[in-house]
Design an enzyme around this catalytic site. Structure first.
Site, PDB file in Angstrom:
ATOM      1  N   PHE A   4     -17.268   1.777  14.797  1.00  0.00           N
ATOM      2  CA  PHE A   4     -18.397   2.709  14.913  1.00  0.00           C
ATOM      3  C   PHE A   4     -17.861   4.134  14.967  1.00  0.00           C
ATOM      4  CE2 PHE A   4     -22.116   0.012  15.709  1.00  0.00           C
ATOM      5  CZ  PHE A   4     -21.473  -1.209  15.721  1.00  0.00           C
ATOM      6  N   ASP A  37     -11.492   5.506  17.910  1.00  0.00           N
ATOM      7  CA  ASP A  37     -10.590   6.584  18.342  1.00  0.00           C
ATOM      8  C   ASP A  37      -9.197   6.017  18.633  1.00  0.00           C
ATOM      9  OD1 ASP A  37     -12.023   5.255  20.408  1.00  0.00           O
ATOM     10  OD2 ASP A  37     -11.265   6.709  21.860  1.00  0.00           O
ATOM     11  N   GLU A  39     -18.471  -3.126  28.109  1.00  0.00           N
ATOM     12  CA  GLU A  39     -17.161  -3.633  28.550  1.00  0.00           C
ATOM     13  C   GLU A  39     -17.310  -4.468  29.826  1.00  0.00           C
ATOM     14  OE1 GLU A  39     -13.166  -1.419  28.217  1.00  0.00           O
ATOM     15  OE2 GLU A  39     -13.759  -1.087  30.300  1.00  0.00           O
ATOM     16  N   VAL A  41     -19.891   7.352  15.317  1.00  0.00           N
ATOM     17  CA  VAL A  41     -21.184   8.032  15.467  1.00  0.00           C
ATOM     18  C   VAL A  41     -20.939   9.433  16.031  1.00  0.00           C
ATOM     19  CG1 VAL A  41     -23.441   7.920  16.600  1.00  0.00           C
ATOM     20  CG2 VAL A  41     -22.336   5.816  15.820  1.00  0.00           C
ATOM     21  N   GLY A  42     -21.682  10.406  15.481  1.00  0.00           N
ATOM     22  CA  GLY A  42     -21.524  11.800  15.940  1.00  0.00           C
ATOM     23  C   GLY A  42     -20.129  12.298  15.626  1.00  0.00           C
ATOM     24  N   PRO A  81      -4.744  -2.032  28.865  1.00  0.00           N
ATOM     25  CA  PRO A  81      -3.405  -1.551  29.235  1.00  0.00           C
ATOM     26  C   PRO A  81      -3.357  -0.898  30.619  1.00  0.00           C
ATOM     27  CG  PRO A  81      -4.432  -0.023  27.691  1.00  0.00           C
ATOM     28  CD  PRO A  81      -5.341  -1.227  27.787  1.00  0.00           C
TER      29      PRO A  81
HETATM   30  C1  UD2 Z   1     -13.833   2.310  26.967  1.00  0.00           C
HETATM   31  C2  UD2 Z   1     -13.624   1.223  25.927  1.00  0.00           C
HETATM   32  C3  UD2 Z   1     -14.812   1.216  24.984  1.00  0.00           C
HETATM   33  C4  UD2 Z   1     -16.104   1.004  25.736  1.00  0.00           C
HETATM   34  C5  UD2 Z   1     -16.229   2.062  26.834  1.00  0.00           C
HETATM   35  C6  UD2 Z   1     -17.374   1.768  27.774  1.00  0.00           C
HETATM   36  C7  UD2 Z   1     -11.305   0.718  25.317  1.00  0.00           C
HETATM   37  C8  UD2 Z   1     -10.074   1.258  24.706  1.00  0.00           C
HETATM   38  N1  UD2 Z   1     -12.381   1.509  25.235  1.00  0.00           N
HETATM   39  O1  UD2 Z   1     -13.581   3.505  26.230  1.00  0.00           O
HETATM   40  O2  UD2 Z   1     -14.687   0.220  24.004  1.00  0.00           O
HETATM   41  O3  UD2 Z   1     -16.135  -0.302  26.271  1.00  0.00           O
HETATM   42  O4  UD2 Z   1     -15.063   2.132  27.648  1.00  0.00           O
HETATM   43  O5  UD2 Z   1     -18.581   2.026  27.168  1.00  0.00           O
HETATM   44  O6  UD2 Z   1     -11.340  -0.377  25.790  1.00  0.00           O
HETATM   45  N2  UD2 Z   1     -18.626   5.915  19.940  1.00  0.00           N
HETATM   46  C9  UD2 Z   1     -19.072   6.729  18.893  1.00  0.00           C
HETATM   47  N3  UD2 Z   1     -19.671   7.928  19.195  1.00  0.00           N
HETATM   48  C10 UD2 Z   1     -19.849   8.356  20.471  1.00  0.00           C
HETATM   49  C11 UD2 Z   1     -19.386   7.531  21.512  1.00  0.00           C
HETATM   50  C12 UD2 Z   1     -18.775   6.327  21.224  1.00  0.00           C
HETATM   51  O7  UD2 Z   1     -18.932   6.387  17.722  1.00  0.00           O
HETATM   52  O8  UD2 Z   1     -20.386   9.469  20.652  1.00  0.00           O
HETATM   53  C13 UD2 Z   1     -18.003   4.611  19.603  1.00  0.00           C
HETATM   54  C14 UD2 Z   1     -16.598   4.787  19.048  1.00  0.00           C
HETATM   55  O9  UD2 Z   1     -16.326   3.735  18.175  1.00  0.00           O
HETATM   56  C15 UD2 Z   1     -15.742   4.692  20.279  1.00  0.00           C
HETATM   57  C16 UD2 Z   1     -16.490   3.617  21.081  1.00  0.00           C
HETATM   58  O10 UD2 Z   1     -17.878   3.848  20.801  1.00  0.00           O
HETATM   59  O11 UD2 Z   1     -14.422   4.312  19.948  1.00  0.00           O
HETATM   60  C17 UD2 Z   1     -16.264   3.622  22.582  1.00  0.00           C
HETATM   61  O12 UD2 Z   1     -16.537   4.890  23.128  1.00  0.00           O
HETATM   62  P1  UD2 Z   1     -15.401   5.727  23.864  1.00  0.00           P
HETATM   63  O13 UD2 Z   1     -14.139   5.615  23.083  1.00  0.00           O
HETATM   64  O14 UD2 Z   1     -15.905   7.077  24.159  1.00  0.00           O
HETATM   65  O15 UD2 Z   1     -15.275   4.904  25.202  1.00  0.00           O
HETATM   66  P2  UD2 Z   1     -14.070   4.955  26.282  1.00  0.00           P
HETATM   67  O16 UD2 Z   1     -12.981   5.831  25.812  1.00  0.00           O
HETATM   68  O17 UD2 Z   1     -14.646   5.240  27.631  1.00  0.00           O
END
Ligand code: UD2
Length: 344
Positions: free
Chosen positions: A112, A204, A294, A114-115, A225
């Protein structure tokens, strides 16, 4: 007399129909099952074979002799329910590839963007070309609200990019969590005939080394991790009993990532459907689990044990120094400025 004859005929008909139901219906059902785990994957005419059993090797292939007394001693490579934990040094890539090449498998990946997360897509796709199931048929499904900004990445023969439009949202939590619903629908509407395995990955992130056939399994989870050396009491599970993602103190095996999971279509479909429903039912009662989908995934994997567990080699984080037991980093989250990149 007439009545007796009629009764006898009726009885024979019931017997014939009963026999057909017992013997013919199951064959029909297995053949036509939408998540067709009976597909003839060995190519030798056997129906009713699970995609992950019966490993047929290539005659004449040479590889180092396996041992059950020598090998890596710094890690644990099996769970208490006897699922393998995949670490570098616990598998032979050439052997595994030869087994799965025979099966002519197709692997799907969902991602995904998005944005503003669209900016990560180019590196994700380019590095996937270098490391993700190289030599196999791969379909990458990109979900984005900016289809015009999807980068043109040259893909090898047998590899394909499919772009789907999805709406944006004012809340990143919703974007992240809604992935389960979209994955469920994708499996139902698009994938059920021509894909064998699916992995659902965060955008990302970049691939740095092989991610291949060693990761295949019925239900596959990746250990986060950040917590793999911690006591389970420290895991950031959802701790409110009112949530459907609740994990009680003293429960939980590992803390798994929301950013990478996979398996065969039937298993991933059940996971996505369950997590989506529980997330939505929580929302109706005004609850959002600590780490959105998650948290629901972790609850799901506690009850539905993954058949294969991938070590943190399969989802590291760039800001973390590599620990000594991690011999290879295969996939890793890039450093990002959350305030700048997220919509809220
Ligand atoms: C963690 C998890 C993520 C998700 C989240 C809780 C890992 C490495 N990451 O990462 O999978 O479970 O916690 O919700 O385990 N995205 C968009 N646009 C946005 C926001 C999110 O496309 O504006 C998609 C994108 O693919 C991104 C994913 O959603 O990689 C997860 O969002 P994140 O990376 O901001 O979440 P994060 O870093 O808190």
């Amino acid at each position: 007399m007439m009545n007796l004859k009629f009764m006898a005929m009726l009885l024979s008909l019931v017997v014939v129909l009963g026999v057909m139901f017992i013997y013919v219906y199951p064959i029909y059902r297995f053949r036509e099952s939408p998540c067709d785990s009976s597909k003839d994957l060995s190519g030798d005419g056997h129906l009713f074979r699970s995609p992950d059993l019966h490993l047929v090797a290539t005659d004449g292939l040479k590889y180092p002799q396996p041992s059950i007394t020598q090998g890596r001693t710094d890690i644990v490579s099996v769970t208490p329910w006897l699922a393998p934990v995949v670490w570098e040094g616990t598998f032979h890539p050439v052997l595994l590839d030869s087994i799965y090449q025979k099966r002519n498998i197709t692997v799907a990946a969902t991602v995904f963007a998005v944005g503003k997360y669209i900016r990560f897509l180019k590196d994700f796709l380019e590095t996937a070309e270098q490391h993700f199931f190289v030599g196999f048929r791969v379909k990458v499904y990109v979900f984005t609200d900016r289809p015009n900004e999807v980068p043109k990445v040259k893909m090898a023969a047998g590899r394909e990019l499919v772009v789907h439009s999805v709406p944006n949202s004012k809340r990143w939590q919703e974007i992240s969590a809604r992935r389960m619903e979209i994955i469920q629908t994708l499996i139902e509407e698009t994938l059920n005939k021509d894909v064998d395995y699916i992995f659902c990955l965060d955008v990302d992130s970049k691939f740095h080394s092989r991610w291949g056939t060693e990761s295949l399994g019925e239900l596959v989870a990746v250990i986060h991790p950040g917590y793999y050396k911690d006591d389970r009491s420290k895991f950031p599970y959802e701790r409110r009993p009112t949530s459907r993602a609740y994990v009680a103190p003293g429960e939980g095996d590992f803390y798994y990532c929301g950013g990478a999971f996979g398996g065969v279509l039937a298993e991933v479909h059940q996971l996505a459907q369950t997590c989506r429903k529980n997330f939505e039912d929580d929302a109706k009662e005004g609850i959002e689990a600590a780490w959105q989908e998650e948290s629901h995934l972790n609850r799901y994997m506690w009850l539905n044990k993954p058949s294969k567990v991938l070590s943190p080699e399969y989802l590291w984080q760039d800001f973390k120094a590599r620990n000594s037991e991690v011999l290879v980093i295969r996939f890793s989250g890039v450093i990002k400025n959350y305030n700048e990149i997220r919509p809220n």
